[in-house]
Write a protein that holds these residues in place. Structure first.
Motif, PDB file in Angstrom:
ATOM      1  N   TYR A  58       1.151  -0.866  -0.271  1.00 48.88           N
ATOM      2  CA  TYR A  58      -0.078   0.280   0.058  1.00 48.88           C
ATOM      3  C   TYR A  58       1.343   1.366  -0.297  1.00 48.88           C
ATOM      4  CZ  TYR A  58      -3.307   4.056   1.160  1.00 48.88           C
ATOM      5  OH  TYR A  58      -3.584   4.624   1.609  1.00 48.88           O
ATOM      6  N   PHE A  59       2.230   1.494   0.860  1.00 53.45           N
ATOM      7  CA  PHE A  59       2.605   1.980   0.882  1.00 53.45           C
ATOM      8  C   PHE A  59       3.875   2.687  -0.260  1.00 53.45           C
ATOM      9  CE2 PHE A  59       1.309   2.122   5.338  1.00 53.45           C
ATOM     10  CZ  PHE A  59       1.120   4.321   5.544  1.00 53.45           C
ATOM     11  N   PHE A  60       3.800   1.203  -0.694  1.00 51.14           N
ATOM     12  CA  PHE A  60       4.690   1.401  -2.148  1.00 51.14           C
ATOM     13  C   PHE A  60       3.867   1.578  -2.926  1.00 51.14           C
ATOM     14  CE2 PHE A  60       6.406   0.137  -6.108  1.00 51.14           C
ATOM     15  CZ  PHE A  60       7.556   0.201  -6.070  1.00 51.14           C
ATOM     16  N   GLY A  86      14.098   7.339  -4.751  1.00 47.77           N
ATOM     17  CA  GLY A  86      15.575   6.743  -4.068  1.00 47.77           C
ATOM     18  C   GLY A  86      14.826   6.179  -3.280  1.00 47.77           C
ATOM     19  N   SER A  87      14.050   5.782  -1.799  1.00 47.04           N
ATOM     20  CA  SER A  87      13.605   5.647  -1.100  1.00 47.04           C
ATOM     21  C   SER A  87      12.296   4.495  -1.263  1.00 47.04           C
ATOM     22  CB  SER A  87      12.516   6.745  -0.402  1.00 47.04           C
ATOM     23  OG  SER A  87      11.699   7.031  -0.961  1.00 47.04           O
ATOM     24  N   LEU A  88      11.736   3.459  -2.497  1.00 49.37           N
ATOM     25  CA  LEU A  88      11.083   2.907  -2.894  1.00 49.37           C
ATOM     26  C   LEU A  88      11.957   1.385  -2.732  1.00 49.37           C
ATOM     27  CD1 LEU A  88       9.749   4.236  -5.886  1.00 49.37           C
ATOM     28  CD2 LEU A  88       8.135   4.387  -4.160  1.00 49.37           C
ATOM     29  N   GLY A  89      12.905   1.945  -2.184  1.00 53.14           N
ATOM     30  CA  GLY A  89      14.016   0.364  -1.972  1.00 53.14           C
ATOM     31  C   GLY A  89      13.377  -0.158  -0.857  1.00 53.14           C
ATOM     32  N   THR A  90      12.941   0.981   0.540  1.00 55.78           N
ATOM     33  CA  THR A  90      12.639   0.531   1.510  1.00 55.78           C
ATOM     34  C   THR A  90      11.213   0.504   1.776  1.00 55.78           C
ATOM     35  OG1 THR A  90      12.387   2.862   1.992  1.00 55.78           O
ATOM     36  CG2 THR A  90      14.269   1.937   2.581  1.00 55.78           C
ATOM     37  N   LEU A  91      10.741   0.547   0.355  1.00 52.34           N
ATOM     38  CA  LEU A  91       9.263  -0.056   0.929  1.00 52.34           C
ATOM     39  C   LEU A  91       8.764  -1.177   0.282  1.00 52.34           C
ATOM     40  CD1 LEU A  91       7.824   3.759   0.139  1.00 52.34           C
ATOM     41  CD2 LEU A  91       7.951   2.766   2.129  1.00 52.34           C
ATOM     42  N   TRP A  92      10.038  -1.432  -0.967  1.00 53.41           N
ATOM     43  CA  TRP A  92       9.701  -2.841  -1.517  1.00 53.41           C
ATOM     44  C   TRP A  92       8.596  -3.859  -0.506  1.00 53.41           C
ATOM     45  CZ3 TRP A  92       9.175  -4.472  -6.430  1.00 53.41           C
ATOM     46  CH2 TRP A  92       9.238  -4.953  -6.887  1.00 53.41           C
ATOM     47  N   PRO A  93       8.052  -4.956  -1.555  1.00 49.73           N
ATOM     48  CA  PRO A  93       6.636  -5.164  -0.252  1.00 49.73           C
ATOM     49  C   PRO A  93       7.084  -6.282   0.224  1.00 49.73           C
ATOM     50  CG  PRO A  93       5.455  -4.357  -1.370  1.00 49.73           C
ATOM     51  CD  PRO A  93       6.899  -4.066  -1.523  1.00 49.73           C
ATOM     52  N   PHE A 141      -3.403  -5.584  -5.204  1.00 48.47           N
ATOM     53  CA  PHE A 141      -4.543  -4.794  -5.487  1.00 48.47           C
ATOM     54  C   PHE A 141      -4.309  -3.666  -4.273  1.00 48.47           C
ATOM     55  CE2 PHE A 141      -7.912  -3.814  -2.138  1.00 48.47           C
ATOM     56  CZ  PHE A 141      -9.283  -3.424  -2.777  1.00 48.47           C
ATOM     57  N   TYR A 142      -3.477  -4.257  -2.906  1.00 51.08           N
ATOM     58  CA  TYR A 142      -3.321  -2.734  -2.612  1.00 51.08           C
ATOM     59  C   TYR A 142      -1.998  -1.885  -2.905  1.00 51.08           C
ATOM     60  CZ  TYR A 142      -5.955  -5.458   1.340  1.00 51.08           C
ATOM     61  OH  TYR A 142      -6.353  -6.069   2.117  1.00 51.08           O
ATOM     62  N   CYS A 143      -1.250  -1.856  -3.986  1.00 55.45           N
ATOM     63  CA  CYS A 143      -0.455  -1.102  -3.633  1.00 55.45           C
ATOM     64  C   CYS A 143      -1.097  -0.543  -5.169  1.00 55.45           C
ATOM     65  CB  CYS A 143       0.381  -1.658  -4.995  1.00 55.45           C
ATOM     66  SG  CYS A 143       1.717  -1.249  -6.056  1.00 55.45           S
ATOM     67  N   ILE A 144      -2.262  -0.581  -6.021  1.00 55.12           N
ATOM     68  CA  ILE A 144      -2.820  -0.023  -6.757  1.00 55.12           C
ATOM     69  C   ILE A 144      -4.238   1.116  -5.831  1.00 55.12           C
ATOM     70  CG2 ILE A 144      -5.267  -0.185  -7.696  1.00 55.12           C
ATOM     71  CD1 ILE A 144      -3.725  -2.133  -9.390  1.00 55.12           C
ATOM     72  N   LEU A 145      -4.858   0.110  -4.794  1.00 51.54           N
ATOM     73  CA  LEU A 145      -5.129   1.138  -3.536  1.00 51.54           C
ATOM     74  C   LEU A 145      -3.958   2.509  -3.029  1.00 51.54           C
ATOM     75  CD1 LEU A 145      -7.964   1.401  -2.060  1.00 51.54           C
ATOM     76  CD2 LEU A 145      -6.675   0.532  -0.393  1.00 51.54           C
ATOM     77  N   GLY A 146      -3.019   1.906  -2.995  1.00 54.48           N
ATOM     78  CA  GLY A 146      -2.203   3.312  -2.348  1.00 54.48           C
ATOM     79  C   GLY A 146      -1.846   4.691  -3.039  1.00 54.48           C
ATOM     80  N   LEU A 147      -2.339   3.949  -5.179  1.00 56.43           N
ATOM     81  CA  LEU A 147      -1.392   5.099  -6.087  1.00 56.43           C
ATOM     82  C   LEU A 147      -3.606   6.014  -6.110  1.00 56.43           C
ATOM     83  CD1 LEU A 147      -0.149   2.513  -9.052  1.00 56.43           C
ATOM     84  CD2 LEU A 147       0.347   4.016  -8.050  1.00 56.43           C
TER      85      LEU A 147
END
Length: 308
Positions: free
Chosen positions: A108-110, A242-249, A287-293
């Motif tokens: 979700y946060f990603f 660049g911080s997305l690496g820390t959010l990778w599920p 689905f949760y990733c899309i929900l974050g978008l």
């Protein structure tokens, strides 16, 4: 009507601050990212930088109303209060979610942060130099998430430097103050040992460094946003990417156990990234990733309505 508009504005700031506090509760993620996404980042910086000699003179002369207006104090207090409320109230919820559904909450946060890169990117009038700044920001944030920690250092000036850098990273989008302390080798010394054993010889220089660091840094950031808005926004957007690496599920946390106040405390000092398997778990995470978008899209829509 004017009071209602003011109250509505303060409520919106409080809600945004709740989101900042919620994100601050996530390991390795900065509330500055949400501040940037929701459009209050620059106002926070300007409020912090207004604590200057003029503000001090107003305070010394008892001109409290002028002081509050000059520093945008109500706004800043609202931001701090919202952060505190979110951290206190959501700490247990996030503990449960990260324990039982780590992949879904990270997904979700990603999605949320990934979408923010696109929407922030739309505000930039892209030129070649802005693309370069964007790439530099992305590389710098990515490096922070994978760099090898330094050795512990009790030097007074180094502790002040730790305080200054940690507080600046706390408000910068895409960076984490705790992560930077780990990289500088002083997380255990400052966040564990100094608190457990009341080592004021460690705490005092760290706190002084934080106070001394945040004011000039906020002045510098405010100046950059006024003079070089495109380039500054580009590099901050790069930091978020660049911080997305820390959010990778799909990752495994590298954890070190510290003892704080007599109790063991797990601290994430890095990550080992994996590729997802194409199964039901992946579909739910998507689905949760899309929900974050979609959440960022709704925030953008709300922001446009407020401006109208």
């Amino acid at each position: 009507m004017e009071k209602q508009t003011w109250a509505k504005g303060q409520l919106i700031v409080f809600i945004k601050s709740l989101a900042m506090g919620a994100v601050n509760a996530i390991p390795g993620v900065s509330g500055g990212t949400i501040a940037m996404i929701t459009g209050i980042f620059e106002r926070i910086i300007n409020s912090l930088k207004s604590f200057d000699i003029t503000a001090l003179k107003m305070l010394m002369k008892g001109k409290f109303r002028e002081f509050a207006r000059h520093t945008d104090l109500i706004f800043l207090v609202n931001v701090v209060f919202g952060n505190v409320v979110a951290i206190v109230s959501l700490a247990k919820l996030f503990e449960i979610l990260f324990r039982d559904y780590p992949i879904y909450i990270w997904a979700y946060f990603f999605g949320l942060v990934f979408a923010s890169v696109f929407f922030l990117g739309k505000t930039i009038k892209w030129r070649i130099q802005d693309v370069v700044f964007f790439i530099v920001g992305a590389i710098a944030a990515a490096y922070i998430s994978i760099a090898t920690p330094a050795v512990e250092n009790e030097n007074f000036l180094y502790l002040m430097l730790c305080g200054a850098i940690a507080i600046c990273c706390k408000i910068l989008p895409g960076t984490s103050g705790a992560f930077v302390l780990i990289l500088m080798g002083n997380y255990r010394l400052i966040m564990v040992d100094s608190i457990n054993y009341l080592r004021f010889d460690i705490l005092i220089p760290f706190i002084v460094g934080a106070i001394v660091g945040i004011i000039p840094f906020s002045h510098f950031l405010s100046w950059l946003l006024k003079r070089f808005r495109n380039a500054t926004t580009a590099i901050l957007t790069g930091f978020i990417l660049g911080s997305l690496g820390t959010l990778w599920p799909w990752k495994e946390s590298i954890v070190e156990i510290f003892v704080r106040s007599g109790a063991p405390k797990e601290v994430i000092t890095g990550f080992k990234w994996n590729l997802p398997q194409m199964n039901t778990e992946f579909a739910i995470a998507a689905f949760y990733c899309i929900l974050g978008l979609f959440t960022i899209y709704l925030i953008e829509l709300l922001a446009k309505n407020i401006k109208k």
